[in-house]
Design a protein around this motif. Structure first.
Motif, PDB file in Angstrom:
ATOM      1  N   GLY A 268      10.937  -4.978  11.693  1.00  0.00           N
ATOM      2  CA  GLY A 268      10.080  -5.445  10.607  1.00  0.00           C
ATOM      3  C   GLY A 268      10.285  -4.696   9.306  1.00  0.00           C
ATOM      4  N   SER A 269      11.243  -3.778   9.278  1.00  0.00           N
ATOM      5  CA  SER A 269      11.409  -2.923   8.102  1.00  0.00           C
ATOM      6  C   SER A 269      11.876  -3.693   6.868  1.00  0.00           C
TER       7      SER A 269
ATOM      8  N   GLU B  70      11.397  -6.845   6.103  1.00  0.00           N
ATOM      9  CA  GLU B  70      10.284  -7.658   5.592  1.00  0.00           C
ATOM     10  C   GLU B  70       9.236  -6.796   4.894  1.00  0.00           C
ATOM     11  N   VAL B  71       8.943  -5.640   5.444  1.00  0.00           N
ATOM     12  CA  VAL B  71       7.953  -4.744   4.849  1.00  0.00           C
ATOM     13  C   VAL B  71       8.401  -4.279   3.465  1.00  0.00           C
TER      14      VAL B  71
ATOM     15  N   ARG C 293       8.201  -7.214   1.026  1.00  0.00           N
ATOM     16  CA  ARG C 293       6.795  -7.540   0.723  1.00  0.00           C
ATOM     17  C   ARG C 293       6.176  -6.489  -0.195  1.00  0.00           C
ATOM     18  N   PHE C 294       6.507  -5.234   0.031  1.00  0.00           N
ATOM     19  CA  PHE C 294       5.964  -4.163  -0.812  1.00  0.00           C
ATOM     20  C   PHE C 294       6.387  -4.351  -2.262  1.00  0.00           C
TER      21      PHE C 294
ATOM     22  N   ASP D 125       4.066  -4.317  12.117  1.00  0.00           N
ATOM     23  CA  ASP D 125       4.988  -3.832  11.105  1.00  0.00           C
ATOM     24  C   ASP D 125       4.802  -2.343  10.827  1.00  0.00           C
TER      25      ASP D 125
ATOM     26  N   SER E 295       4.830   1.116   8.344  1.00  0.00           N
ATOM     27  CA  SER E 295       4.404   1.371   6.966  1.00  0.00           C
ATOM     28  C   SER E 295       5.619   1.317   6.050  1.00  0.00           C
ATOM     29  N   PHE E 296       5.384   1.241   4.763  1.00  0.00           N
ATOM     30  CA  PHE E 296       6.493   1.179   3.808  1.00  0.00           C
ATOM     31  C   PHE E 296       7.343   2.439   3.895  1.00  0.00           C
TER      32      PHE E 296
ATOM     33  N   ALA F  24       9.499   2.256   6.961  1.00  0.00           N
ATOM     34  CA  ALA F  24      10.520   1.226   6.785  1.00  0.00           C
ATOM     35  C   ALA F  24      11.639   1.698   5.861  1.00  0.00           C
TER      36      ALA F  24
ATOM     37  N   ASN G  19      10.597   3.939  15.065  1.00  0.00           N
ATOM     38  CA  ASN G  19      10.083   2.605  15.397  1.00  0.00           C
ATOM     39  C   ASN G  19      10.206   2.262  16.869  1.00  0.00           C
TER      40      ASN G  19
END
Length: 482
Positions: A79-80, A82-83, A86-87, A250, A252-253, A256, A317
Motif C-alpha cells: 500500500g506504500s 498509494e499512500v 494520496r498524501f 495502509d 503511514s506516510f 511508506a 510492513n
C-alpha cells in the motif's frame, strides 16, 4: 543490399512490435533477415552473436531487473505507493491537482518503483481528482507521463532506473554522474511540462470543458497485447500486478516513504564512500572477468541500494503483507519477460553491428557535426525511436559505438560523466513516440485515444526532454561536467 536489409529489419521490428507481436520472436527473426540480406551465415549469427549479445546484457543487468521488479511489487502490495500518491494530493489540494499527480508519480519512480506499478496505482487516483477538480480526462496521460516517464527516469542524479544504470559499465560512471547538469535538466523538463499542462488546463476551463465520464475500452493488467507492448518499455511485467495479495491496512506516510529514501541514500553512500574505499584489485583477474571497479561499481551500488530497501520495506510492513511469499514470487516473475525482451533487442543490435553494411551507418553517425555529444545524442535517439525502448536503444548504441565515443571523448577532453548524462537523457526522448509500449498502455488505462491525448504526452515527454538535452549539451560543451 546489406543496408537495405538492415532498414527492412528495423522497419518490421518496429511495425510488428507496435501490433503486439512478441519481441522475443521479432528480434531474432529480424536479425536473421538482416543477416540473410547481407549473405552472412545465419546460424552463426544466431548462436554466436545474437545469443552472446543477449547473454552479456543479462549478465550485467538482470540483478537490476529482478530487484527492481521485486521492490515495485512489494511497494504496491504494502500500500506504500498509494499512500504516497494520496498524501501528495491531500496536501496540495484540488487547486493543484495536476501538480499533485505529477509529484506523486515523481516521488515513487525516483525512489525505484517501476513505471507500470506507478501507472496502475496513479490512474484510478487521478480519475477521482480530475473529476473533483473538473479537469478533462484527456489531460491525465500527459500529467502521469510527466511525473513517471521523464526527469525521474533520465535526469535526476542517483535515480535507480535501469536507463541510468546502462551507461555505467561503458563509461565507468556512477548513478550520480554529472549531478548539476542532471538537476538542471530535471528542472527544465518539470518546468516546461507543468507550463504546458497548466496552459492546456486553462484553455479547457475557458471552453467550459469538464471531466468526461465516458471512457474507451478498459485494459486489464494481464491483457496479452499489453504484456508484449510493455515488455521493452519497463522492468516490470504488468501481468503480475494482480498476483500477490494487497494489504488491508495502509502504512503511514513516513513508513511508506522510508524505503524510497533508503534507495537514494544507500545508492549515494555506496557510490561515493563505500565502494571507492574497497580493495577491488582482484577484479583484474580473469576469474572475475578482467574488469575493474569502474566497470561494475555503478551496478553494485544500485543492487545494494535496492536490496537494503527491500529488507527495510519487509521489516516495516511485515504484518501488512498478507502473503509475503506470493508477493515476492510475483515480483520475481515480473522481471523475467522485460529482461529477456530487452536482451533480445540487444542481441538484434549485436547482429546488426556485426554486418558489413553497418560500417556505413557507423560512419554516418560519427560524421554528424557538433562533436561526440551531438553524435551520441542523435544515435541513441534514433535507435530508441526505432525500437520503442529507451533501454534497448541505448544499449544497442553503446554496445556498438560506446568504445568509439570513449576514445573521441578522451581526445576532446570530455568527461565520461557528461557522456553518461547525455546518453541517458537522449534515451528518454524519442522513445515516447506513439508506438512506445508505455505510451500505448498509459492511454489505454486512462480510457483515451492517441487523438485525444497524445499531443500532451508528446509535449511533456519529448519536447521537454529535447529542450533539456540541448541545454545539457550546450552547458556541458561550454563548462564541462558538473
Amino acid at each position: 543490399m546489406g543496408l537495405l536489409g538492415i532498414l527492412i529489419a528495423l522497419g518490421l521490428l518496429m511495425w510488428l512490435s507496435f501490433r503486439g507481436w512478441s519481441i522475443l520472436l521479432l528480434a531474432p527473426a529480424a536479425a536473421l533477415l538482416a543477416a540473410f540480406a547481407s549473405r552472412e551465415p545465419l546460424l552463426a549469427h544466431l548462436t554466436q552473436i545474437f545469443m552472446s549479445g543477449a547473454a552479456q546484457f543479462l549478465a550485467q543487468f538482470f540483478p537490476l531487473f529482478l530487484l527492481g521488479a521485486l521492490f515495485g511489487k512489494l511497494m504496491e502490495d504494502s500500500g506504500s505507493v498509494e499512500v504516497i500518491a494520496r498524501f501528495m494530493t491531500q496536501k496540495l489540494g484540488k487547486a493543484r491537482t495536476i501538480l499533485a499527480v505529477v509529484l506523486g508519480g515523481a516521488v515513487v519512480t525516483y525512489g525505484g518503483v517501476s513505471l507500470f506499478v506507478a501507472i496502475f496505482v496513479l490512474v484510478p487516483m487521478a480519475q477521482g481528482l480530475f473529476k473533483t477538480a473538473a479537469i478533462p480526462r484527456r489531460l491525465m496521460p500527459g500529467t502521469i507521463a510527466l511525473g513517471t516517464m521523464t526527469f525521474t527516469m533520465s535526469a535526476l542524479p542517483g535515480t535507480p532506473a535501469l536507463q541510468n544504470a546502462i551507461p555505467m559499465p561503458f563509461f565507468g560512471t556512477t548513478p550520480f554522474a554529472a549531478p548539476g547538469l542532471g538537476i538542471i535538466a530535471a528542472a527544465i523538463m518539470l518546468g516546461f511540462g507543468l507550463w504546458w499542462l497548466s496552459r492546456v488546463e486553462a484553455a479547457a476551463r475557458r471552453a467550459s470543458e469538464g471531466f468526461d465520464e465516458e471512457t474507451g475500452p478498459e485494459l486489464s493488467a494481464d491483457d496479452p497485447s499489453l504484456r508484449e507492448r510493455a515488455a521493452i518499455a519497463s522492468e516490470f511485467d504488468p501481468a503480475e500486478l494482480p498476483h500477490g495479495r494487497h494489504t488491508r491496512s495502509d502504512p503511514s506516510f513516513v513508513v511508506a516513504l522510508a524505503p524510497l529514501v533508503v534507495v537514494i541514500l544507500v545508492n549515494l553512500l555506496m557510490s561515493v564512500a563505500v565502494l571507492p574505499r574497497l580493495d577491488t584489485s582482484f577484479l583484474a583477474e580473469e576469474k572475475w572477468g578482467a574488469t575493474s571497479l569502474a566497470g561494475v561499481g555503478g551496478v553494485w551500488a544500485v543492487v545494494v541500494a535496492l536490496f537494503v530497501a527491500i529488507v527495510t520495506l519487509v521489516v516495516l510492513n511485515y504484518r501488512r503483507l498478507p502473503s509475503l511469499r506470493e508477493t515476492m514470487d510475483a515480483g520475481a516473475t515480473a522481471s523475467v519477460l522485460p529482461a529477456f525482451s530487452v536482451a533480445s533487442l540487444v542481441g538484434f543490435g549485436a547482429v546488426i553491428a556485426a554486418l558489413p553494411a553497418f560500417g556505413l551507418v557507423r560512419d554516418w553517425v560519427l560524421s554528424i557535426g557538433g562533436g561526440p555529444l551531438v553524435s551520441l545524442a542523435v544515435a541513441i535517439n534514433v535507435l530508441a525511436a526505432l525500437t520503442g525502448s529507451a533501454s534497448g536503444g541505448m544499449t544497442i548504441a553503446l554496445d556498438t559505438l560506446g568504445p568509439t565515443y570513449m576514445r573521441l571523448a578522451g581526445e576532446a577532453g570530455i568527461d565520461p560523466q557528461l557522456l553518461h548524462r547525455v546518453a541517458v537523457i537522449s534515451a528518454g526522448t524519442l522513445d515516447s513516440l506513439p508506438h512506445n509500449g508505455a505510451v500505448v498502455t498509459l492511454l489505454a488505462v486512462c480510457g483515451v485515444t492517441h487523438k485525444e491525448s497524445y499531443l500532451d504526452v508528446f509535449m511533456v515527454a519529448i519536447v521537454g526532454a529535447v529542450l533539456a538535452l540541448v541545454a545539457v549539451i550546450l552547458l556541458g560543451s561550454a563548462l564541462g561536467s558538473f
